[in-house]
Design an enzyme around this catalytic site. Sequence first.
Site, PDB file in Angstrom:
ATOM      1  N   ARG A  23      96.357  37.810  -7.881  1.00  8.25           N
ATOM      2  CA  ARG A  23      97.633  38.358  -7.415  1.00  8.25           C
ATOM      3  C   ARG A  23      98.808  37.908  -8.269  1.00  8.25           C
ATOM      4  NH1 ARG A  23      97.679  35.747  -1.745  1.00  8.25           N
ATOM      5  NH2 ARG A  23      96.839  34.124  -3.085  1.00  8.25           N
ATOM      6  N   GLN A  46     124.357  23.677  -0.997  1.00  5.73           N
ATOM      7  CA  GLN A  46     124.838  24.895  -1.635  1.00  5.73           C
ATOM      8  C   GLN A  46     123.907  25.252  -2.779  1.00  5.73           C
ATOM      9  OE1 GLN A  46     129.153  24.996  -2.255  1.00  5.73           O
ATOM     10  NE2 GLN A  46     128.783  25.526  -4.386  1.00  5.73           N
ATOM     11  N   ARG A  59     128.073  26.281 -21.352  1.00  2.00           N
ATOM     12  CA  ARG A  59     128.733  25.996 -20.075  1.00  2.00           C
ATOM     13  C   ARG A  59     128.675  24.486 -19.858  1.00  2.00           C
ATOM     14  NH1 ARG A  59     129.198  30.550 -16.511  1.00  2.00           N
ATOM     15  NH2 ARG A  59     128.239  32.410 -17.382  1.00  2.00           N
ATOM     16  N   HIS A  62     130.436  19.357 -17.190  1.00  2.00           N
ATOM     17  CA  HIS A  62     131.191  19.242 -15.942  1.00  2.00           C
ATOM     18  C   HIS A  62     130.637  18.142 -15.039  1.00  2.00           C
ATOM     19  CE1 HIS A  62     131.506  23.828 -16.621  1.00  2.00           C
ATOM     20  NE2 HIS A  62     132.483  23.216 -17.261  1.00  2.00           N
ATOM     21  N   LYS A  72     122.451  17.473  -8.519  1.00  2.00           N
ATOM     22  CA  LYS A  72     122.103  18.851  -8.862  1.00  2.00           C
ATOM     23  C   LYS A  72     120.601  18.952  -9.121  1.00  2.00           C
ATOM     24  CE  LYS A  72     126.542  19.818 -11.058  1.00  2.00           C
ATOM     25  NZ  LYS A  72     127.223  20.149 -12.317  1.00  2.00           N
ATOM     26  N   HIS A 119     127.128  17.454 -16.770  1.00  2.00           N
ATOM     27  CA  HIS A 119     126.042  18.411 -16.978  1.00  2.00           C
ATOM     28  C   HIS A 119     126.574  19.647 -17.689  1.00  2.00           C
ATOM     29  CE1 HIS A 119     124.047  22.132 -15.436  1.00  2.00           C
ATOM     30  NE2 HIS A 119     123.026  21.503 -15.967  1.00  2.00           N
ATOM     31  N   TYR A 132     120.878  26.600  -9.393  1.00  2.40           N
ATOM     32  CA  TYR A 132     120.868  25.175  -9.094  1.00  2.40           C
ATOM     33  C   TYR A 132     121.380  24.895  -7.700  1.00  2.40           C
ATOM     34  CZ  TYR A 132     125.637  25.467 -11.069  1.00  2.40           C
ATOM     35  OH  TYR A 132     126.932  25.817 -11.362  1.00  2.40           O
ATOM     36  N   LYS A 167     138.609  26.573 -20.925  1.00  2.00           N
ATOM     37  CA  LYS A 167     138.597  25.303 -20.183  1.00  2.00           C
ATOM     38  C   LYS A 167     137.620  24.317 -20.818  1.00  2.00           C
ATOM     39  CE  LYS A 167     136.423  24.843 -16.178  1.00  2.00           C
ATOM     40  NZ  LYS A 167     136.070  24.942 -14.753  1.00  2.00           N
ATOM     41  N   ASP A 168     136.393  24.770 -21.113  1.00  2.40           N
ATOM     42  CA  ASP A 168     135.390  23.869 -21.678  1.00  2.40           C
ATOM     43  C   ASP A 168     135.728  23.462 -23.108  1.00  2.40           C
ATOM     44  OD1 ASP A 168     134.001  23.854 -19.312  1.00  2.40           O
ATOM     45  OD2 ASP A 168     132.516  25.334 -19.961  1.00  2.40           O
TER      46      ASP A 168
END
Length: 181
Positions: A23, A46, A59, A62, A72, A119, A132, A167-168
């Site tokens: 399967r 979350q 990305r 942060h 995370k 991260h 995540y 921003k990054d």
Amino acid sequence: MIFHETTLQDAKLIDIEPRADDRGMFARTMCRDEFLAHGIDVTFVQQNMSISAKKGTLRGMHLQLEPYGEDKFIRCVKGAIHDIIIDMRPHSPTYRRHEGFELTARNFRELFVPRGFAHGFLTLSDDAEVSYLVSSPYHPGAEIGLRYDDPALALHWPAPISTISDKDRSWPLLAASEPVM
């Protein structure tokens, strides 16, 4: 699930154990009991996802300051990424050390990142999708970041960076002895 130690205190790389038949395949991607057996006592509140259209999208880096710190649990569900984590906990024996991991939809690898770590990731394919779980809701006033090209961190990105947010790109550089948290 198979838990692997990393070079950074408390961070874990996790392989799933797929069960295949005619399967297809089935595997657990998260199990609270197995997390507890490996010293990870976390409740996720979350789930987030990001989709990056182009290879070379960066990305990060942060993190959330306490009391809004986030554990995370990261998985690449489509495409491939190079994920880097940096231990920014001042009292940790691995403070300011980093490690990178290739997470892909094909290798099924997952990464547990403790609170207090920065991260970020670079997409290695077009249409990369990352999912995540986090242990705290996002709090905009608690977010800080580190520059992806900060000489004090000496991060190695395995491919050229073609897309990055303003921003990054504009997080301040760290001074050699400056604590972040």
